[in-house]
Design a protein around this motif. Structure first.
Motif: not given
Length: 174
Positions: A75-99
């Motif tokens: 984690a220390v090697s990516i200081d300042g980075a933008e991380i997207t996890t599965i939770e950040g892609l979409g919700t059950p009500q508003d899914m990402h197109p890939m989901q």
């Protein structure tokens, strides 16, 4: 390390990460992987710990838009980075197109690898290198599915590529 030494007495590093659109200031030990940070104190458990050696892809997340095995990244090697996890892609009500495509194409069975598969597929589409079914398979080869949903996973990715105006070439055997 002496068993009597508390972890709070050990050195920490201050880092800043944007995780799923939220800026976070964190004070962590330098040996903490991104995967352990996400699943531990951040409590985002959608990213799975599979092999913990970078061989299965269950922990795939997007770091600054690129797919990365979170178990291999300190984690220390990516200081300042933008991380997207599965939770950040979409919700059950508003899914990402890939989901949505994974659901529509039944591209999962037990579901353990699904978060990593979806994050990897989102990264693959953004890379723009997949122009055939064979290329999709090759570019997704770092993500294992022990249940064998590979055909449906490729179908879901092709579906999203088609929505974006890219029509992968089908192989004669499919």
């Amino acid at each position: 390390m002496d068993k009597g030494t508390s972890s709070s007495a050990l050195p920490t590093c201050a880092i800043s990460l944007n995780i799923n659109g939220t800026n976070r200031m964190l004070d962590i030990h330098p040996w903490v992987t991104l995967l352990d940070l996400l699943r531990g104190p951040i409590e985002l458990t959608g990213t799975k710990k599979g092999c913990d050696h970078g061989q299965c892809g269950a922990c795939t997340v997007l770091i600054d838009g690129e797919r990365v095995n979170a178990c291999l990244k300190l984690a220390v090697s990516i200081d300042g980075a933008e991380i997207t996890t599965i939770e950040g892609l979409g919700t059950p009500q508003d899914m990402h197109p890939m989901q949505r495509a994974f659901v529509e194409h039944d591209a999962f069975q037990c579901g353990y690898c699904t978060a990593g598969q979806i994050c990897s597929a989102v990264g693959l589409v953004a890379e723009g290198h997949a122009h055939s079914r064979a290329e999709i398979r090759e570019l997704m080869s770092g993500n294992l599915c022990r249940c064998g949903a590979y055909t449906n996973i490729a179908d879901a990715i092709e579906h999203v590529l088609a929505q974006e105006g890219v029509t992968p070439l089908r192989e004669a055997a499919e």
